[in-house]
Design a protein around this motif. Structure first.
Motif, mmCIF file in Angstrom:
data_model
loop_
_atom_site.group_PDB
_atom_site.id
_atom_site.type_symbol
_atom_site.label_atom_id
_atom_site.label_comp_id
_atom_site.label_asym_id
_atom_site.label_seq_id
_atom_site.Cartn_x
_atom_site.Cartn_y
_atom_site.Cartn_z
ATOM 1 N N LEU A 237 0.837 -1.194 0.000
ATOM 2 C CA LEU A 237 0.000 0.000 0.000
ATOM 3 C C LEU A 237 0.872 1.244 0.000
ATOM 4 C CD1 LEU A 237 -2.672 -0.925 2.727
ATOM 5 C CD2 LEU A 237 -2.901 -1.150 0.250
ATOM 6 N N HIS A 301 -3.206 2.484 -7.053
ATOM 7 C CA HIS A 301 -4.595 2.066 -6.911
ATOM 8 C C HIS A 301 -4.828 1.258 -5.636
ATOM 9 C CE1 HIS A 301 -5.522 3.412 -11.001
ATOM 10 N NE2 HIS A 301 -4.349 2.910 -11.340
ATOM 11 N N ASN A 302 -3.848 1.260 -4.739
ATOM 12 C CA ASN A 302 -3.989 0.608 -3.436
ATOM 13 C C ASN A 302 -3.331 1.510 -2.396
ATOM 14 O OD1 ASN A 302 -4.983 -2.345 -4.114
ATOM 15 N ND2 ASN A 302 -3.336 -1.882 -5.570
ATOM 16 N N PHE A 340 -9.916 2.858 -7.038
ATOM 17 C CA PHE A 340 -8.924 2.124 -6.257
ATOM 18 C C PHE A 340 -9.365 0.679 -6.061
ATOM 19 C CE2 PHE A 340 -7.454 6.307 -5.526
ATOM 20 C CZ PHE A 340 -6.160 6.223 -5.034
ATOM 21 N N ASN A 341 -8.401 -0.221 -6.101
ATOM 22 C CA ASN A 341 -8.685 -1.616 -5.771
ATOM 23 C C ASN A 341 -8.882 -1.769 -4.272
ATOM 24 O OD1 ASN A 341 -8.306 -2.376 -8.495
ATOM 25 N ND2 ASN A 341 -6.087 -2.459 -8.187
ATOM 26 N N GLN A 342 -8.076 -1.030 -3.513
ATOM 27 C CA GLN A 342 -8.192 -1.032 -2.055
ATOM 28 C C GLN A 342 -7.866 0.366 -1.544
ATOM 29 O OE1 GLN A 342 -5.494 -3.614 0.050
ATOM 30 N NE2 GLN A 342 -6.493 -3.324 2.032
#
Length: 392
Positions: A237, A301-302, A340-342
């Motif tokens: 992250l 994106h995380n 975002f994925n996460q």
């Protein structure tokens, strides 16, 4: 409690029922009344009819209280320029500029440029007085088309409550009484003072009195402020820190963003200069939205979105609904979060957000925005090292 108070309390409760019909379209309560009394429109457009029941007419009476609320502008297609309340001021929220005959039934949508989602300044300056034109152009529009929504401007989240409705009706009644008293006193050539001025006048008198009293001398006690260090994200992250500021003297605002990895190293940073003075709530909501957009543009994106605004972070974590004008900015944040994925949310005190804080201070020194890849502005590198030392 007099009869007048009971009547106002009853009106505030009826307004709550009307609010439920407006904001809960899927409820059984709404379906029953809508099928009977307003099948082709919302309760806000419903009219009194001779065939309406006592309950329905009472709810419409409460609806009339809600009409003194304010509209949050989405696409502007449901808001009449001259008939509805939509200006960001309490007294009065409706437009007072002279009506243009050819635009008597025009909607706010004609003032918004569809492609850019920005106000049409030339049209606004041609229709409104300078003061109201400035108010209109200061209203923040969502970057993505949204529906117009009625909100209650007398609560922080824009959601109507019976308590706030009762207080509003009491204040409105008091204003009417004061106007009548003021008119009577003016006929007698006597000076008047509004109840809104009482508190300020009392503070002035108290301050004058305080100056006449000698102040005792107390020994100063040293205190240590609570320190909160920046903490790195988990592996895989990035941490996206953002901060904002308003510069009242220059009538401008700024946003700073720093994206860092699990070792504390800066992957990307930016400072943005905004040539408008926004309110504290507006700029606090704009900063995370800008930060998320920047993060996706540079390929992340995380991550963890972190700011020193506790109210905003709590609202994002709880997925709170804000119907006020600032709610559209919250929707922008959630829209950008969908890329975002996460994405997690975190709050940190100012001490743990000093890199973004220094970047936003630099925003005043640039023309538009500046970006640094795998680096920050040289004078800010020491703040980055301080954070790394703090968790190493």
């Amino acid at each position: 409690m007099g009869f007048r108070d009971i009547a106002m309390f009853n009106d505030s409760l009826l307004a709550k029922k009307a609010w439920r019909l407006l904001k809960n379209p899927k409820s059984l309560f709404n379906k029953v009344f809508k099928a009977r009394f307003f099948p082709n429109y919302t309760i806000m457009e419903a009219k009194h009819t001779s065939g309406g029941s006592h309950t329905w007419n009472s709810i419409l009476h409460g609806r009339d209280v809600l009409l003194r609320g304010c509209w949050r502008i989405g696409n502007g297609k449901a808001i009449s320029i001259w008939q509805h309340h939509w200006l960001p001021r309490k007294h009065p929220p409706q437009v007072l500029s002279p009506m243009v005959d050819s635009l008597a039934d025009a909607k706010v949508a004609i003032l918004i440029e569809e492609t850019s989602r920005q106000w049409n300044h030339e049209m606004i300056d041609g229709i409104f007085t300078p003061m109201e034109a400035k108010l209109v152009k200061a209203i923040q529009l969502s970057r993505y088309e949204a529906e117009d929504s009625l909100f209650w401007p007398f609560t922080n989240d824009g959601i109507y409550t019976s308590k706030s409705g009762y207080r509003f009706l009491k204040a409105e009644d008091q204003s009417e009484v004061e106007e009548e008293q003021r008119a009577n006193l003016l006929r007698l050539n006597k000076t008047t003072i509004s109840s809104h001025q009482i508190a300020a006048t009392a503070k002035e008198r108290l301050a004058e009195f305080a100056l006449t009293i000698p102040r005792p001398q107390y020994p100063r006690v040293a205190s240590t402020p609570f320190q909160t260090r920046w903490l790195p994200p988990s592996q895989g992250l990035v941490k996206i820190n953002c901060d904002d500021a308003t510069f009242k003297d220059q009538k401008k605002s700024g946003i700073g963003v720093a994206i860092r990895d699990e070792n504390g190293m800066v992957l990307a940073s930016m400072a943005k200069h905004l040539r408008q003075l926004y309110t504290a709530l507006e700029i606090e909501a704009m900063a995370p939205s800008t930060a998320l957009t920047f993060a996706t543009q540079v390929g992340f994106h995380n991550g963890i979105l972190e700011s020193d605004s506790l109210v905003l972070t709590t609202a994002l974590i709880n997925n709170s609904t804000y119907l006020s004008t600032d709610g559209l900015l919250m929707e922008d944040i959630r829209f950008n979060a969908s890329y975002f994925n996460q994405l997690l949310y975190s709050h940190v005190k100012r001490e743990g957000n000093k890199v973004a804080h220094k970047l936003v201070r630099h925003a005043l020194c640039i023309l538009d925005f500046s970006v640094w890849m795998e680096d920050v502005l040289p004078p800010i590198r020491s703040a980055v090292l301080d954070d790394i030392v703090g968790f190493s």
